[in-house]
Design a protein around this motif. Structure first.
Motif, PDB file in Angstrom:
ATOM      1  N   TRP A 109       6.096   9.211 -11.110  1.00  0.00           N
ATOM      2  CA  TRP A 109       5.175   8.704  -9.929  1.00  0.00           C
ATOM      3  C   TRP A 109       4.022   9.062 -10.173  1.00  0.00           C
ATOM      4  O   TRP A 109       3.606  10.425 -10.528  1.00  0.00           O
ATOM      5  CB  TRP A 109       5.636   9.670  -8.689  1.00  0.00           C
ATOM      6  N   GLN A 140       1.666   1.027  -5.424  1.00  0.00           N
ATOM      7  CA  GLN A 140       2.542   1.241  -4.268  1.00  0.00           C
ATOM      8  C   GLN A 140       1.444   1.417  -2.941  1.00  0.00           C
ATOM      9  O   GLN A 140       1.932   1.468  -2.031  1.00  0.00           O
ATOM     10  CB  GLN A 140       3.452   2.130  -4.090  1.00  0.00           C
ATOM     11  N   THR A 143      -1.176   6.298   0.010  1.00  0.00           N
ATOM     12  CA  THR A 143      -0.297   7.435   0.566  1.00  0.00           C
ATOM     13  C   THR A 143      -0.997   8.201   1.838  1.00  0.00           C
ATOM     14  O   THR A 143      -0.168   8.623   2.467  1.00  0.00           O
ATOM     15  CB  THR A 143       0.400   8.132  -0.625  1.00  0.00           C
ATOM     16  N   ASN A 183       7.137  11.449   2.848  1.00  0.00           N
ATOM     17  CA  ASN A 183       8.497  10.751   2.749  1.00  0.00           C
ATOM     18  C   ASN A 183       8.957  10.728   1.413  1.00  0.00           C
ATOM     19  O   ASN A 183       8.386   9.977   0.692  1.00  0.00           O
ATOM     20  CB  ASN A 183       8.370   9.664   3.529  1.00  0.00           C
ATOM     21  N   THR A 186       9.523   7.007  -0.035  1.00  0.00           N
ATOM     22  CA  THR A 186       8.238   6.092  -0.224  1.00  0.00           C
ATOM     23  C   THR A 186       7.167   6.572  -0.856  1.00  0.00           C
ATOM     24  O   THR A 186       6.386   6.240  -1.495  1.00  0.00           O
ATOM     25  CB  THR A 186       7.651   5.547   1.279  1.00  0.00           C
ATOM     26  N   LYS A 188       5.013   8.538   0.624  1.00  0.00           N
ATOM     27  CA  LYS A 188       3.737   8.301   1.303  1.00  0.00           C
ATOM     28  C   LYS A 188       3.977   9.524   2.497  1.00  0.00           C
ATOM     29  O   LYS A 188       4.685  10.001   2.646  1.00  0.00           O
ATOM     30  CB  LYS A 188       3.679   7.032   1.835  1.00  0.00           C
TER      31      LYS A 188
END
Length: 322
Positions: A109, A140, A143, A183, A186, A188
């Motif tokens: 990540w 993605q 966030t 979360n 996700t 985010k």
């Protein structure tokens, strides 16, 4: 710190007799010697599951460096081939700042910030990768964000898992260092999550940023960069730290001074050619904690370079840089 056998032995012996303060030393260790591409700013480093190391940093489209041995570093281009289009909502050049790299749930990540100098119209984004290497990242999106009506600045992300939950420390100037729950599925921010305050300075402009939190023993340790970066040899950056029994604080230094009142033990500051150390992160390598940061080289026109030092702990549980 230079890798001389005597210096290493003396440093190890000192750990056993240091008092309960991380700022007791009157001198600071030099960064460990490295070769190759040394230029970097706001480094985040990880030991890859596949072997070797990768570092990402401010500059380029999240600049990348790779190493096989943590000594020789090579330029590896950028995390992304081109900036995602939404970055341009926050600055005209699509320029990301201060990435944070971690491994969780079978993938890497990469968090990063997009903003413009002097504003808190900012966003923190996240990307994922199966390998952690440049060119393999899938963005993605956002966030967490901040606007000029907020009392915080959504830059300088740093992730930590605590009490079975995923958290992100962030913040720069404005009201200092903040914390929000994410979360884990996700990556985010949870909508409506409380934004806790961890550290600030008593007076404007509240010059503290670049938070990083690690868990050691019974405590969470908050590391942050104080004062001014990004001015070459005129930079006044320095690294301070405090600790708490809860991820949400309150954090205090070894004298008991709260980090919400400007506290923080001084871990690393300018010395010799190594000016303004900061933008720090911490990673584990072969069972040891390693502090990664940038400094401005006073013998090379203030060029920002990679600093790496072992991070050890006193008998009373305070961090010390070797």
């Amino acid at each position: 710190m230079k890798h001389y056998r005597l210096a290493t032995l003396l440093a190890a012996a000192a750990i056993a007799i240091l008092p309960a303060t991380a700022g007791a030393a009157v001198t600071y260790p030099d960064p460990q010697p490295i070769t190759g591409q040394q230029i970097i700013h706001d480094p985040t480093v990880i030991a890859l599951k596949s072997g070797g190391y990768v570092a990402y940093s401010t500059g380029g489209v999240i600049g990348a460096r790779t190493s096989k041995n943590r000594v020789q570093w090579d330029d590896a281009g950028n995390a992304f081939a081109a900036p995602p289009s939404w970055w341009y909502d926050y600055n005209s050049t699509g320029d990301p700042w201060a990435p944070d790299l971690s491994y969780r749930d079978g993938r890497y990540w990469l968090y990063y910030a997009v903003s413009s100098w002097g504003t808190n119209h900012s966003a923190i984004g996240v990307a994922t990768s199966p390998t952690g290497l440049p060119g393999t990242w899938t963005d993605q999106g956002k966030t967490f964000t901040s606007e000029t009506t907020d009392a915080w600045n959504a830059i300088d992300p740093a992730l930590i898992t605590a009490d079975g939950k995923l958290w992100m420390a962030f913040g720069s100037y404005w009201t200092g260092i903040r914390l929000v729950e994410l979360n884990p599925a996700t990556g985010k921010a949870i909508p409506g999550a409380t934004v806790a305050q961890l550290a600030t300075r008593p007076d404007a402009p509240y010059a503290v940023e670049g938070a990083y939190i690690v868990h050691h023993g019974s405590y969470y340790y908050l590391f942050a960069s104080y004062d001014a970066c990004c001015a070459g040899v005129n930079s006044t950056y320095k690294i301070r730290a405090g600790r708490a029994t809860s991820i949400t604080g309150p954090y205090a230094d070894s004298t008991g001074k709260p980090m919400l009142a400007g506290g923080g033990d001084l871990l690393l500051a300018s010395h010799g050619r190594y000016i303004g150390p900061g933008g720090q992160s911490i990673f584990q390598d072969k069972g040891k904690d390693v502090l990664a940061y940038h400094y401005y080289d006073g013998e090379d026109s203030g060029t920002p370079k990679l600093g790496l030092n072992t991070l050890s702990w006193t008998r009373d549980g305070w961090p010390i840089v070797l």
